[in-house]
Structure formats: structure tokens, C-alpha cells
Motif scaffolding. Structure first.
Motif, PDB file in Angstrom:
ATOM      1  N   THR A   1       0.840  -1.187   0.000  1.00  0.00           N
ATOM      2  CA  THR A   1       0.000   0.000   0.000  1.00  0.00           C
ATOM      3  C   THR A   1       0.879   1.241   0.000  1.00  0.00           C
ATOM      4  N   SER A   2       0.289   2.343  -0.476  1.00  0.00           N
ATOM      5  CA  SER A   2       1.055   3.584  -0.517  1.00  0.00           C
ATOM      6  C   SER A   2       1.240   4.122   0.894  1.00  0.00           C
ATOM      7  N   PRO A   3       2.467   4.478   1.260  1.00  0.00           N
ATOM      8  CA  PRO A   3       2.717   5.003   2.611  1.00  0.00           C
ATOM      9  C   PRO A   3       2.245   6.446   2.726  1.00  0.00           C
ATOM     10  N   LEU A   4       2.206   6.938   3.944  1.00  0.00           N
ATOM     11  CA  LEU A   4       1.858   8.340   4.143  1.00  0.00           C
ATOM     12  C   LEU A   4       2.989   9.246   3.674  1.00  0.00           C
ATOM     13  N   ILE A   5       4.225   8.882   3.990  1.00  0.00           N
ATOM     14  CA  ILE A   5       5.358   9.762   3.705  1.00  0.00           C
ATOM     15  C   ILE A   5       6.414   9.013   2.905  1.00  0.00           C
ATOM     16  N   SER A   6       6.878   9.643   1.836  1.00  0.00           N
ATOM     17  CA  SER A   6       8.047   9.166   1.096  1.00  0.00           C
ATOM     18  C   SER A   6       9.214  10.084   1.412  1.00  0.00           C
ATOM     19  N   VAL A   7      10.278   9.513   1.976  1.00  0.00           N
ATOM     20  CA  VAL A   7      11.490  10.286   2.252  1.00  0.00           C
ATOM     21  C   VAL A   7      12.474  10.015   1.117  1.00  0.00           C
ATOM     22  N   ILE A   8      12.850  11.047   0.412  1.00  0.00           N
ATOM     23  CA  ILE A   8      13.752  10.936  -0.733  1.00  0.00           C
ATOM     24  C   ILE A   8      15.127  11.407  -0.284  1.00  0.00           C
ATOM     25  N   VAL A   9      16.108  10.526  -0.386  1.00  0.00           N
ATOM     26  CA  VAL A   9      17.456  10.812   0.122  1.00  0.00           C
ATOM     27  C   VAL A   9      18.445  10.774  -1.040  1.00  0.00           C
ATOM     28  N   ILE A  10      19.257  11.805  -1.156  1.00  0.00           N
ATOM     29  CA  ILE A  10      20.340  11.827  -2.140  1.00  0.00           C
ATOM     30  C   ILE A  10      21.517  11.051  -1.571  1.00  0.00           C
ATOM     31  N   ALA A  11      22.044  10.099  -2.337  1.00  0.00           N
ATOM     32  CA  ALA A  11      23.038   9.166  -1.803  1.00  0.00           C
ATOM     33  C   ALA A  11      24.454   9.726  -1.736  1.00  0.00           C
ATOM     34  N   HIS A  12      24.687  10.926  -2.237  1.00  0.00           N
ATOM     35  CA  HIS A  12      26.029  11.510  -2.139  1.00  0.00           C
ATOM     36  C   HIS A  12      26.403  11.658  -0.669  1.00  0.00           C
ATOM     37  N   ASP A  13      27.568  11.117  -0.304  1.00  0.00           N
ATOM     38  CA  ASP A  13      27.885  10.968   1.115  1.00  0.00           C
ATOM     39  C   ASP A  13      29.298  11.452   1.400  1.00  0.00           C
ATOM     40  N   ARG A  14      29.544  12.719   1.170  1.00  0.00           N
ATOM     41  CA  ARG A  14      30.874  13.293   1.350  1.00  0.00           C
ATOM     42  C   ARG A  14      31.349  13.203   2.791  1.00  0.00           C
ATOM     43  N   GLN A  15      30.396  13.261   3.750  1.00  0.00           N
ATOM     44  CA  GLN A  15      30.761  13.321   5.156  1.00  0.00           C
ATOM     45  C   GLN A  15      30.565  12.007   5.896  1.00  0.00           C
ATOM     46  N   GLY A  16      30.160  10.942   5.213  1.00  0.00           N
ATOM     47  CA  GLY A  16      29.956   9.670   5.877  1.00  0.00           C
ATOM     48  C   GLY A  16      28.724   9.629   6.765  1.00  0.00           C
ATOM     49  N   GLY A  17      27.671  10.335   6.372  1.00  0.00           N
ATOM     50  CA  GLY A  17      26.471  10.388   7.194  1.00  0.00           C
ATOM     51  C   GLY A  17      25.319   9.540   6.714  1.00  0.00           C
ATOM     52  N   LEU A  18      25.509   8.772   5.636  1.00  0.00           N
ATOM     53  CA  LEU A  18      24.395   8.045   5.038  1.00  0.00           C
ATOM     54  C   LEU A  18      23.739   7.076   6.013  1.00  0.00           C
ATOM     55  N   GLU A  19      24.547   6.267   6.693  1.00  0.00           N
ATOM     56  CA  GLU A  19      23.973   5.296   7.633  1.00  0.00           C
ATOM     57  C   GLU A  19      23.168   5.987   8.726  1.00  0.00           C
ATOM     58  N   GLY A  20      23.721   7.057   9.288  1.00  0.00           N
ATOM     59  CA  GLY A  20      23.023   7.764  10.351  1.00  0.00           C
ATOM     60  C   GLY A  20      21.722   8.377   9.876  1.00  0.00           C
ATOM     61  N   CYS A  21      21.736   8.904   8.668  1.00  0.00           N
ATOM     62  CA  CYS A  21      20.515   9.480   8.096  1.00  0.00           C
ATOM     63  C   CYS A  21      19.437   8.417   7.948  1.00  0.00           C
ATOM     64  N   LEU A  22      19.786   7.275   7.345  1.00  0.00           N
ATOM     65  CA  LEU A  22      18.798   6.219   7.133  1.00  0.00           C
ATOM     66  C   LEU A  22      18.305   5.634   8.449  1.00  0.00           C
ATOM     67  N   GLN A  23      19.213   5.447   9.389  1.00  0.00           N
ATOM     68  CA  GLN A  23      18.798   4.915  10.688  1.00  0.00           C
ATOM     69  C   GLN A  23      17.847   5.852  11.410  1.00  0.00           C
ATOM     70  N   SER A  24      18.061   7.159  11.270  1.00  0.00           N
ATOM     71  CA  SER A  24      17.199   8.118  11.950  1.00  0.00           C
ATOM     72  C   SER A  24      15.771   8.073  11.408  1.00  0.00           C
ATOM     73  N   ILE A  25      15.618   7.604  10.174  1.00  0.00           N
ATOM     74  CA  ILE A  25      14.285   7.460   9.572  1.00  0.00           C
ATOM     75  C   ILE A  25      13.674   6.112   9.939  1.00  0.00           C
ATOM     76  N   LEU A  26      14.446   5.053   9.744  1.00  0.00           N
ATOM     77  CA  LEU A  26      13.898   3.696   9.839  1.00  0.00           C
ATOM     78  C   LEU A  26      13.695   3.227  11.268  1.00  0.00           C
ATOM     79  N   CYS A  27      14.403   3.806  12.231  1.00  0.00           N
ATOM     80  CA  CYS A  27      14.306   3.342  13.615  1.00  0.00           C
ATOM     81  C   CYS A  27      13.192   4.031  14.397  1.00  0.00           C
ATOM     82  N   GLN A  28      12.434   4.874  13.760  1.00  0.00           N
ATOM     83  CA  GLN A  28      11.348   5.545  14.461  1.00  0.00           C
ATOM     84  C   GLN A  28      10.153   4.614  14.637  1.00  0.00           C
ATOM     85  N   SER A  29       9.331   4.926  15.613  1.00  0.00           N
ATOM     86  CA  SER A  29       8.161   4.081  15.890  1.00  0.00           C
ATOM     87  C   SER A  29       7.131   4.163  14.782  1.00  0.00           C
ATOM     88  N   PHE A  30       7.068   5.283  14.084  1.00  0.00           N
ATOM     89  CA  PHE A  30       6.132   5.434  12.966  1.00  0.00           C
ATOM     90  C   PHE A  30       6.684   4.673  11.763  1.00  0.00           C
TER      91      PHE A  30
END
Length: 333
Positions: free
Chosen positions: A3-32
């Protein structure tokens, strides 16, 4: 996802600072959980598709979009919006994180506001170990608790044009044919068009997003682009004021434009020394063309800078900068 979700989070994969994992975890680990994450990667060496694929194997809400060649941030974001299936779009970069509980707060606010076209969000900026409020924090705090017609709040056009501190309804995005242009400062006219075209806007007075960028320029860059692109962006934005008959917003948009120009002129490493006189000349030309009748410049030192841009004298502008540069050097440890 079935089913279609309420929110689509669109992330640009360019990772100059090494923050990709932290960014994705901050989205996926939420209770919602009613969310999808669309990560877009081109062939830039700064993209890390293997990291995204690892997340996708463990969480079906994550998908990876691959683009051929090295393209600009605008095309990357547009590809993510095209792939998204959620009712709302949120655009993030790898140096953004979402605070715990914010997705649920967004969902609750969308429900109580009967799904507005745009939901404005609070944000903070991490700099030298300290969290600073976003530039629009005071404006956000003064907004109504109920949804409102943005035509009644022209000062919104005076806020920095960030696309990552708001949710945009996907059907509205499609109906307005919104898309990011090629080049730098791609957010400006898109954010302004969305505000001008929206019928209903609401605000969530939470600090939902934190930006942890060590470099001011966008991590994705844009091939062949320059900071001179900012002039085209504001040409389009002022054209939109006429298109939507919103001339009362002109003083707010004008102030934002001049502040943007001054920011780029003052930002170390942004413009080459040989580019600065031409950039200043272009800024002065836009000032003189778009200054609203009866416009009152800001007070204090900022007003002096506005006056120097209005006058068009690059030598005077440079002379005014020298004491500031000297203080900066003397204050260094």
C-alpha cells in the motif's frame, strides 16, 4: 510495499561526510512505520549504493534508484519524486537526521490539519558541536496553530528556501508540475512556487530535522553549475509573484534575495576572487531591477550592506569588508 505510505522520504546518496547510515537509521528506527525511503544514486564516486542495498535487504521500505552518469542534485531529486508513492514527499540529504518521534508528529499534524498542501517543519543546524535554531524559527513560532492560506502570510517568502524543512503533498507536487532545475540553488524557485500555489499550509512547531553539514555547498554538487545560477532562480521567483498576483510579498522576497546574494559574497571559498566583481555587479543589477517602491532597508550594519549593493560600487563594498576580515584573522587562535 503493498500500500502507498503516508510519507516518502527521498534521500540523495552523495555521502561526502559519511552520514548516510546515520541518516537512514534516523528514519527507519522511528516508531512510525508508514513511510518509504527512496535513495537516489548516480555514478558519482561520493555515492555509496552498497550501503543502501544492505539497508534494502533488511527493510523492504528502502529502495534504491540508480541514475546513469554524474548528474546534478536537481535531477537526482526529481528521480526520487518520480519513484515515490507516498502521499507526502520529504527531501533529505545524507547530512540530515530526523529526531526521534518526528515522523509520528508529522503524521498526527497532517491528520489534524486535514492534509494541507504543505506542512512546514522546524529544524536545527549543528555547528562546532552546538545546535543552533533554524533561520526561520521565529517566523515558524508565530504562525497560526490552524491551517492557513499562505496568501495571508507573505512573510513566508522571506524565509530561506529549503526544501528539506517541509512536507509537500505528492498530488499537489504533480498538479503544479513541480520539479528542480539543473544547477545550484535549485530549491529556490521550487519552494517559492509551492508556497504561492498552495491553498492550505500548516506548521509543525517541532525541530524535526537537523543538518550536520560541514560544507556549505550541497554535497551532491551539480556538473557545470556555478553560484551565478542564483540570479536565474530569483528571476523566476519574481516572475512567479506576477503570475500569482502576489505583489504584497515582494518586499519579503526582495530582502531574502539580497541576503542570499550577500551570504554568497561573504562565504569563504564560495566565489573565486576573479568572480567576485562580476557577481557583485549582477547582484546590484537585480537589486535595482526588483527593489519594491517604498522599500525600507534593514537597520544597522545589514542595512549598510544593502545600501552598498544598491549603489553598485564594488570598491566601496570591498573596503567595508576589510575591517571584518581583519577582525576574523585577529580572532583566530
Amino acid at each position: 510495499m503493498l500500500t502507498s505510505p503516508l510519507i516518502s522520504v527521498i534521500v540523495i546518496a552523495h555521502d561526502r561526510q559519511g552520514g548516510l547510515e546515520g541518516c537512514l537509521q534516523s528514519i527507519l528506527c522511528q516508531s512510525f512505520k508508514d513511510v518509504e525511503v527512496v535513495v537516489v544514486a548516480d555514478e558519482s564516486p561520493e555515492c555509496r549504493p552498497a550501503v543502501v542495498e544492505a539497508f534494502a535487504r533488511s527493510d523492504e521500505r528502502v529502495s534504491l534508484v540508480r541514475l546513469d552518469g554524474v548528474v546534478g542534485v536537481g535531477r537526482v531529486r526529481n528521480a526520487g519524486a518520480d519513484r515515490a508513492t507516498g502521499r507526502y514527499l520529504l527531501f533529505l540529504d545524507t547530512d540530515h537526521i530526523l529526531w526521534d518521534g518526528t515522523l509520528q508528529a508529522m503524521a498526527d499534524r497532517l491528520r489534524t490539519c486535514d492534509e494541507p498542501d504543505v506542512l512546514l517543519l522546524g529544524h536545527t543546524r549543528l555547528h562546532k558541536g552546538r545546535s543552533w535554531p533554524g533561520a526561520a524559527a521565529e517566523l515558524l513560532a508565530g504562525l497560526d496553530s490552524r491551517p492557513f492560506d499562505p496568501a495571508d502570510r507573505p512573510e513566508l517568502l522571506g524565509a530561506p528556501a529549503y526544501v528539506w524543512d517541509r512536507l509537500i503533498r505528492r498530488d499537489f507536487w504533480a498538479a503544479q508540475a513541480l520539479s528542480f532545475p539543473e544547477g545550484l540553488h535549485e530549491e529556490v524557485a521550487v519552494v517559492h512556487r509551492a508556497l504561492l500555489a498552495a491553498d492550505r499550509v500548516a506548521a509543525l512547531k517541532w525541530d524535526c530535522v537537523q543538518i550536520r553539514r560541514r560544507h556549505t555547498q550541497h554535497p551532491a554538487g551539480s556538473p557545470g553549475a556555478t553560484h551565478f545560477d542564483v540570479f536565474d532562480r530569483y528571476e523566476e521567483s519574481f516572475g512567479l509573484l506576477g503570475e500569482y498576483a502576489r505583489t504584497e510579498a515582494a518586499p519579503f522576497l526582495f530582502t531574502r534575495m539580497v541576503r542570499h546574494h550577500l551570504f554568497l559574497l561573504h562565504l569563504s571559498g564560495c566565489l573565486a576572487r576573479s568572480e567576485r566583481p562580476q557577481f557583485f555587479r549582477r547582484a546590484s543589477e537585480q537589486y535595482q531591477r526588483f527593489v519594491p517602491g517604498g522599500y525600507e532597508r534593514p537597520q544597522g550594519r545589514e542595512g549598510v550592506k544593502f545600501q552598498l549593493v544598491a549603489g553598485g560600487g564594488y570598491g566601496a563594498f570591498q573596503s567595508a569588508r576589510i575591517p571584518q576580515l581583519a577582525r576574523g584573522v585577529l580572532s583566530r587562535p
